[in-house]
Write an enzyme that holds these catalytic residues in place. Structure first.
Site, PDB file in Angstrom:
ATOM      1  CG  HIS A 470      -1.736   1.229   1.396  1.00  0.00           C
ATOM      2  ND1 HIS A 470      -3.048   1.311   0.985  1.00  0.00           N
ATOM      3  CD2 HIS A 470      -1.429   2.454   1.925  1.00  0.00           C
ATOM      4  CE1 HIS A 470      -3.507   2.531   1.252  1.00  0.00           C
ATOM      5  NE2 HIS A 470      -2.548   3.244   1.828  1.00  0.00           N
ATOM      6  CD  GLU A 471       1.742   3.802   3.672  1.00  0.00           C
ATOM      7  OE1 GLU A 471       2.080   4.842   3.074  1.00  0.00           O
ATOM      8  OE2 GLU A 471       0.686   3.709   4.329  1.00  0.00           O
ATOM      9  CG  HIS A 474       0.538   6.503  -0.492  1.00  0.00           C
ATOM     10  ND1 HIS A 474      -0.489   7.269  -0.989  1.00  0.00           N
ATOM     11  CD2 HIS A 474       0.041   5.853   0.602  1.00  0.00           C
ATOM     12  CE1 HIS A 474      -1.572   7.098  -0.238  1.00  0.00           C
ATOM     13  NE2 HIS A 474      -1.274   6.245   0.734  1.00  0.00           N
ATOM     14  CG  HIS A 477       0.382   9.305  -6.745  1.00  0.00           C
ATOM     15  ND1 HIS A 477      -0.732   9.656  -6.002  1.00  0.00           N
ATOM     16  CD2 HIS A 477       0.289  10.033  -7.883  1.00  0.00           C
ATOM     17  CE1 HIS A 477      -1.455  10.531  -6.677  1.00  0.00           C
ATOM     18  NE2 HIS A 477      -0.862  10.784  -7.819  1.00  0.00           N
TER      19      HIS A 477
END
Length: 683
Positions: A470-471, A474, A477
């Site tokens: 998940h991280e 980020h 992105h």
């Protein structure tokens, strides 16, 4: 003049990474003061211009301004969240009102606002590229939203409110970190921790040694209410102690009590919203998000709460049935839920999630899972750079290159928990990409995995594997956003869109060729058995009633606190009573399913950037679930899909309306049906 301050000299490390070996806590405040003065002078040069506003004489120099401040702030806030020594905490306390005042000085500058408003009025007459046009729109919208159109008296009140709020949110986080450390649970016998793995016991023993408690075992607290160890500890009293400590944070009558702090935060946010023309803080925040209004958010949360609570009640009955069959039955309590959930999971799906840890060795998950998926999908490659120092010895540095060999940026991984690191997991930027400034991205992922002692290899839980993927979403992105203007760099998107890319990246956890590469036994190198994988898939909606309910409860608490008017906020004198009423209002007041965060340790909304915005995870998950369907329909983990997702979504950063970018990628608006199916709420 630099006066020997390394923060005021050009960076000497690759990609402009600060050399933290040379930076001492006393360097930060002087560097901030210099950076504040420099940007104020840069903005003054814009507003002194006698010529009529143009994009080139207003927006371009505004975007070029504040580079030193951005560099110093990124360097400092990376450390203040991940390695907050007492010296760093003292700097942050002094800095909070100064940063607020400086931000207001720019955002509320009447001459700057006039120049930008003039450009905004003439927008259709200007020959601007799409990113330039959107930059004018966003600066005008953000300054208006911040209060730039208020009269001088109102602005003076607003500045005072902002400064006080900045101090209070810093105090909230400081209190939470201190109380979390104070409430870490000390055990005198390893027997009290029966059920933990050797690595977990080793981490608890090391945590005790680090605190001068040789011969004991210390369980440090994670940010959410439910500690990961609750699922495996066989001693019920140990589970109770950990849960009780977790729920007590910030709500004891001591110097770390957050109850008064958060009540004042709520009151002042409501007063500020009223000053800015909104009935509530939630109305103020959501007016500039994709949701648009509190009513839209409340509608979604209420739509999901009833079926989530219904499913949680069914799950609770199943857990109680297991307990009732034991020799000494008892009534299920919150600290029992995770433990008996694993018993039911084992019975229904023949799954013991704790027993899966030997297949999730951290290094292999990182290289053969997280990195491999990114390479397959986007063509990027990773090279560890031990020669590049970071801000803490535990932090690892990786250099990324694109498929054509061109340098992309740096990725830093800070995996392990420590007393100076705040709870939870997050991504932040140290350097943001910008063509205007000629910079490439440097991003950090922080987790809070207990570090085994004695050099033992780190084994992750399945939840920690999910967090890492998940991280890293980020991080991608932040790494892939390719923009001209710093305002749009990295993850600078609407708050209720920012979780979308990270949630999408979780889909590769179970993708066959990725899973088979990283989920291999630490001793035998055998892959995770195919039947176990099938059972993991079969159990994907298992316990989703609980998981969805605890999340929605926290989201509703956030909305409840920030949906009070200024008059109502002043009458709230009991945090626990307010919480109970809010949860009853939405039907999520089952005492065996506590909210993921109670108010006094709800860092996301009282010291982070998610006030009135914690709903963002489920809001973004609508887009995420719809996107996962698209990947599956179009061949999954292939470069053509990755290139499309990178180019049309990740790559645009904040330079385009996010829902417009989503439509460009997907060909239509997102549909909610995939989310309802994923969470077992379709019926």
């Amino acid at each position: 003049m630099t006066n020997g301050n390394p923060l005021l000299s050009p960076a000497t490390l690759p990609y402009d990474l600060p050399d933290y070996r040379e930076i001492e806590p006393q360097h930060y405040l002087p560097a901030f003061e210099e950076a504040f003065a420099q940007q104020r002078a840069e903005v003054a040069a814009i507003t002194r211009a006698r010529s009529m506003p143009t994009f080139e004489n207003t927006l371009v120099p505004l975007e070029e301004s504040g580079r030193l401040l951005a560099d110093v702030a990124h360097a400092f806030y990376t450390v203040s969240s991940a390695d907050a020594t007492p010296e760093i905490e003292a700097v942050e306390e002094r800095l909070a009102p100064l940063m607020s005042a400086h931000r207001d000085a720019i955002q509320l500058d009447p001459q700057l606002y006039w120049r930008i408003s003039t450009l905004h009025e003439r927008l259709d007459d200007l020959e601007l590229e799409p990113e330039q046009r959107y930059l004018v729109e966003r600066h005008h919208r953000e300054m208006t939203h911040a209060g730039a159109g208020l009269d001088d008296a109102a602005k003076e009140t607003l500045v005072a409110l902002n400064q006080r709020l900045s101090t209070l949110t810093t105090t909230f986080e400081k209190n939470l970190l201190a109380d979390s450390n104070d409430l870490a649970v000390v055990f005198d016998s390893a027997d009290d921790l029966a059920g933990l793995t050797d690595g977990e016991l080793s981490a608890a023993a090391q945590a005790a040694t680090d605190r001068g408690l040789e011969g004991s075992w210390v369980v440090t607290l994670t940010l959410p209410t439910g500690h990961p160890y609750l699922s495996s500890l066989t001693v019920r009293e140990s589970r109770r102690r950990i849960m009780a400590a977790s729920r007590a944070r910030g709500s004891r009558d001591n110097e770390h009590d957050n109850r008064g702090v958060l009540r004042e935060i709520v009151r002042l946010r409501a007063e500020r919203a009223a000053l800015l023309g909104y009935e509530t803080h939630a109305g103020y925040v959501l007016a500039d998000q994709t949701a648009g209004s509190p009513e839209a958010v409340h509608s979604l949360l209420r739509r999901l709460a009833e079926p989530a609570a219904r499913n949680a009640r069914r799950e609770k009955a199943a857990l109680q049935a297991v307990i009732d069959a034991e020799p000494e039955p008892f009534a299920l309590e919150p600290h029992d839920w995770a433990f008996y959930t694993e018993k039911v999971r084992a019975a229904e799906y023949a799954l013991d999630r704790a027993a899966l840890r030997p297949w999730f060795e951290a290094e292999r998950v990182l290289r053969d899972g997280v990195f491999r998926a990114a390479t397959e999908l986007y063509g990027v490659t990773f090279t560890e750079r031990p020669d590049i120092p970071a801000y803490h010895p535990d932090v690892r540095v990786f250099e990324l290159h694109n498929a054509d060999g061109s340098p992309l940026g740096l990725y830093l991984l800070d995996l392990y928990t420590r007393d100076t690191k705040r709870g939870g997991a997050w991504m932040n930027s140290i350097v943001s990409q910008s063509h205007l400034r000629g910079t490439k991205p440097v991003v950090v992922n922080n987790l809070n995995v207990p570090k085994p002692g004695g050099g033992a290899r780190t084994l992750l839980t399945l939840d920690e594997v999910t967090t890492l993927f998940h991280e890293f979403g980020h991080a991608l992105h932040g790494l892939f956003a390719t923009v001209t203007y710093p305002h749009f760099a990295g993850t600078n998107v609407f708050r209720d869109f920012v979780e979308f890319p990270s949630q999408v990246n979780e889909m590769w956890i179970y993708w066959p060729e990725v899973l088979s590469a990283y989920a291999r036994h630490i001793d035998t190198d055998e892959p995770l058995p195919a039947d176990v994988v099938e059972r993991l898939h079969a159990s994907e909606t298992f316990n989703q009633g609980f998981a969805t309910s605890e999340y929605l409860a926290a989201s509703w608490l956030d909305q409840a606190w920030h949906s009070v008017t200024a008059a109502e906020a002043g009458t709230i004198d009991d945090v626990a009573v307010f919480e109970a009423a809010a949860l009853a209002d939405i039907g999520l007041d089952d005492p065996t399913v506590p909210t993921r965060y109670s108010s006094t340790y709800f860092a996301h909304v009282f010291s982070g950037g998610y006030s009135a915005g914690y709903y963002s995870y489920i809001w973004s998950e609508v887009l995420d679930a719809d996107t996962v369907d698209w990947f599956r329909e179009n061949g999954g983990l292939v470069r053509t899909n990755g290139d499309r997702f990178r180019e049309r979504l990740l790559g645009v950063g904040g330079s385009k309306d996010p829902l417009e970018a989503y439509r460009d990628f997907r060909g239509r608006d997102a549909e909610i049906a995939p989310l309802l199916k994923r969470r077992g709420l379709a019926d």
